[in-house]
Design a protein around this motif. Structure first.
Motif, short mmCIF file in Angstrom:
data_model
loop_
_atom_site.label_atom_id
_atom_site.label_comp_id
_atom_site.label_asym_id
_atom_site.label_seq_id
_atom_site.Cartn_x
_atom_site.Cartn_y
_atom_site.Cartn_z
N LEU A 77 25.22 28.04 67.75
CA LEU A 77 26.06 28.81 66.82
C LEU A 77 26.33 30.21 67.33
O LEU A 77 27.44 30.75 67.14
N ILE A 78 25.35 30.83 67.97
CA ILE A 78 25.56 32.17 68.54
C ILE A 78 26.61 32.12 69.64
O ILE A 78 27.51 32.96 69.70
N CYS A 79 26.51 31.14 70.51
CA CYS A 79 27.49 31.01 71.60
C CYS A 79 28.88 30.70 71.06
O CYS A 79 29.89 31.24 71.53
N ASN A 80 28.94 29.84 70.05
CA ASN A 80 30.23 29.50 69.45
C ASN A 80 30.87 30.71 68.77
O ASN A 80 32.08 30.97 68.93
N ALA A 81 30.05 31.46 68.03
CA ALA A 81 30.57 32.64 67.34
C ALA A 81 31.01 33.71 68.33
O ALA A 81 32.05 34.37 68.13
N ALA A 82 30.27 33.90 69.42
CA ALA A 82 30.63 34.91 70.42
C ALA A 82 31.96 34.57 71.09
O ALA A 82 32.81 35.46 71.30
N SER A 83 32.17 33.33 71.43
CA SER A 83 33.42 32.95 72.08
C SER A 83 34.61 33.07 71.13
O SER A 83 35.70 33.52 71.53
N MET A 84 34.42 32.71 69.87
CA MET A 84 35.53 32.82 68.92
C MET A 84 35.86 34.28 68.60
O MET A 84 37.02 34.62 68.36
N GLU A 85 34.87 35.15 68.57
CA GLU A 85 35.12 36.57 68.32
C GLU A 85 35.78 37.24 69.51
O GLU A 85 36.55 38.20 69.35
N ALA A 86 35.47 36.76 70.71
CA ALA A 86 36.06 37.37 71.91
C ALA A 86 37.49 36.92 72.14
O ALA A 86 38.27 37.61 72.80
N LEU A 87 37.89 35.79 71.62
CA LEU A 87 39.22 35.25 71.85
C LEU A 87 40.34 36.18 71.35
O LEU A 87 41.30 36.45 72.10
N PRO A 88 40.29 36.70 70.13
CA PRO A 88 41.38 37.59 69.68
C PRO A 88 41.49 38.87 70.51
O PRO A 88 42.58 39.46 70.60
N ILE A 89 40.41 39.32 71.10
CA ILE A 89 40.45 40.54 71.91
C ILE A 89 41.36 40.35 73.11
O ILE A 89 42.19 41.23 73.43
N PHE A 90 41.24 39.23 73.79
CA PHE A 90 42.08 38.98 74.96
C PHE A 90 43.51 38.58 74.55
O PHE A 90 44.46 38.86 75.27
N LEU A 91 43.66 37.96 73.39
CA LEU A 91 45.00 37.61 72.92
C LEU A 91 45.76 38.86 72.47
O LEU A 91 47.00 38.93 72.60
N ASP A 92 45.06 39.84 71.95
CA ASP A 92 45.70 41.05 71.44
C ASP A 92 46.42 41.83 72.52
O ASP A 92 47.40 42.54 72.25
N SER A 93 45.94 41.71 73.75
CA SER A 93 46.58 42.43 74.87
C SER A 93 47.83 41.71 75.37
O SER A 93 48.58 42.28 76.17
N LEU A 94 48.04 40.50 74.89
CA LEU A 94 49.21 39.73 75.35
C LEU A 94 50.29 39.63 74.28
O LEU A 94 51.48 39.60 74.59
N VAL A 95 49.88 39.52 73.02
CA VAL A 95 50.84 39.37 71.94
C VAL A 95 50.53 40.37 70.84
O VAL A 95 49.55 41.13 70.92
N THR A 96 51.35 40.35 69.81
CA THR A 96 51.12 41.26 68.69
C THR A 96 49.90 40.81 67.89
O THR A 96 49.34 39.74 68.10
N ALA A 100 48.32 37.17 67.67
CA ALA A 100 46.96 36.88 68.17
C ALA A 100 46.16 36.09 67.14
O ALA A 100 45.43 35.15 67.46
N ILE A 101 46.32 36.48 65.84
CA ILE A 101 45.60 35.76 64.79
C ILE A 101 46.08 34.32 64.69
O ILE A 101 45.29 33.37 64.59
N LEU A 102 47.42 34.15 64.71
CA LEU A 102 47.99 32.81 64.57
C LEU A 102 47.60 31.91 65.73
O LEU A 102 47.20 30.75 65.53
N ILE A 103 47.70 32.42 66.94
CA ILE A 103 47.36 31.61 68.12
C ILE A 103 45.87 31.30 68.17
O ILE A 103 45.47 30.17 68.46
N SER A 104 45.03 32.28 67.88
CA SER A 104 43.57 32.06 67.95
C SER A 104 43.12 31.03 66.91
O SER A 104 42.30 30.16 67.20
N VAL A 105 43.69 31.14 65.71
CA VAL A 105 43.32 30.16 64.67
C VAL A 105 43.76 28.77 65.08
O VAL A 105 43.01 27.79 64.92
N THR A 106 44.98 28.66 65.63
CA THR A 106 45.49 27.35 66.05
C THR A 106 44.65 26.76 67.18
O THR A 106 44.27 25.58 67.15
#
Length: 418
Positions: A77-96, A100-106
């Protein structure tokens, strides 16, 4: 400009690669959480010992990993939560931000939850065995955070997760595995019936399987083996016949019908002059498993069921906690055995294993041929008190019928039309 464009392009592909890795890693952790945590230690031990060769290898690799289930759960669960929390950070630098929220959730919903959990729920054993080394590394990486949380869970919820089935649950499980249940099971009706009978046998007592004395054929020890009695014994078709004294409730022994083959009916030999074997006397609340163990010792395949539990008496000088079978007897002047009370009486001593034993040496129902013969001589036979009255007869066949949950018919039995 060209150098700056190349740097931006390289940074874009690096971010894309990291995003893909995070989604795959999150999906792997989510799938393993479902796949590994759904495998109990009992399931894995069964597969490791009696599964297919491939399943044995997989279970042997997974068992060390899942032994500490709370630690494994916290790590995943720690590894899963860490990867999901880090995903929007890298998406935010590419899209609005909203993109980022829409793509990460999908991505997380589809590739991080639905697909991985669907695959791992079906192939969790093989996938868990393949990534077991990776999981071990992650456990050590997350150990400083996961270990305290897991110990807290152990303290609050307990660390025992062995899902052992109760007897009723095992019986239902066996029934579901029968081919009559229509679920693809391989067990036949006879197999499921016998297994269910074996599971229920420990809950049944002697009184549940005995034949009531009113339905039992027995002969008086003072009767004569004339043509009429011999014919009656022959018509009954029994291999053993109980012998009583004065009253039918006073069963003192039994005769083997095969021993009567050499007797001529015209001689009218008294029953007391033939070989009468001692018959064990057991309380009605004796478990069937215990009497089955005694029957298979070979001393006797028939026993008398006693009405009163007062027959079972507590004694204070017990040293080994066993249930013993005593015979009150004394030597005559001629050196022969004179039975002052030829009835075996059960005495009860506390015993965690509830075993039933006989003789002062602690052996179960002596197999000595001479010791099993009732010595009558000319001594008067005793009249039992009300606490020692027989209420029924139980045989090996009765116990086997309870085990099979079906009647056993021999050549002389008459079956009624259903």
């Amino acid at each position: 400009m060209a150098v700056e464009y190349r740097c931006c392009e390289a940074s874009f592909f690096i971010h894309i690669g990291i995003i893909v890795l995070l989604v795959l890693f999150a999906g792997l952790m989510s799938g393993l959480t479902l796949g590994l945590m759904s495998l109990s230690l009992v399931d894995l031990e069964v597969l490791a010992k009696s599964g297919t060769p491939q399943d044995r290898k997989h279970a042997a690799k997974i068992l060390p990993v899942v032994k500490k289930q709370h630690l494994l759960l916290c790590t995943l669960l720690i590894c899963n939560a860490a990867s999901m929390e880090a995903l929007p950070i890298f998406l935010d630098s590419l899209v609005t931000a909203w993109g980022a929220i829409l793509i990460s959730v999908t991505l997380i919903l589809l590739f991080g939850e639905i697909i991985p959990q669907s695959v791992c729920s079906r192939y969790g054993l093989a996938i868990g065995a393949a990534v077991a080394p990776v999981v071990r590394v992650l456990v050590w990486i997350c150990f400083p955070v996961a270990y305290p949380i897991s110990k807290l869970l152990d303290l609050l919820l307990g660390d025992g997760h062995e899902a052992l089935f109760r007897r009723a649950e095992l019986k239902t499980l066996v029934t579901l595995h029968g081919n009559e249940a229509g679920k693809g099971g391989e067990l036949t009706h006879d197999e499921t019936t016998i297994i269910a009978g074996a599971l229920e046998l420990s809950e049944k007592k002697v009184r549940d399987a005995m034949t009531p004395l009113s339905k039992t054929f027995a002969i008086d020890i003072n009767a004569k083996l004339d043509r009429k009695l011999m014919q009656e014994i022959l018509d009954k078709g029994h291999s053993r016949v109980p012998v009583y004294y004065e009253e039918k409730t006073n069963i003192i022994g039994l005769i083997l019908v095969k021993n009567l083959l050499s007797i001529h009916p015209d001689d009218e030999i008294p029953v007391k002059n033939v070989t009468i074997r001692k018959i064990p006397r057991v309380p009605g609340d004796m478990p069937l498993y215990d009497i089955l163990n005694e029957f298979q010792k070979g001393h006797s395949h028939m026993a008398v069921v006693i009405k009163q539990s007062n027959l079972i008496q507590q004694t204070s000088n017990n040293v080994d906690g066993d249930l013993r079978l005593d015979i009150d007897s004394q030597k005559t002047n001629e050196g022969s055995m004179k039975t002052t009370n030829p009835i075996r009486r059960w005495k009860s001593y506390p015993d965690s294993q509830n075993t039933y034993r006989s003789s002062s040496r602690g052996k179960k129902w002596s197999r000595d041929a001479e010791a099993s013969v009732l010595q009558i001589h000319d001594a008067p036979l005793p009249k039992l008190n009300e606490d020692e009255e027989a209420i029924g007869i139980i045989t090996m066949e009765d116990v086997i019928e309870e085990l099979l949950q079906e009647e056993i018919y021999d050549e002389t039995d008459v079956q009624e039309d259903q």
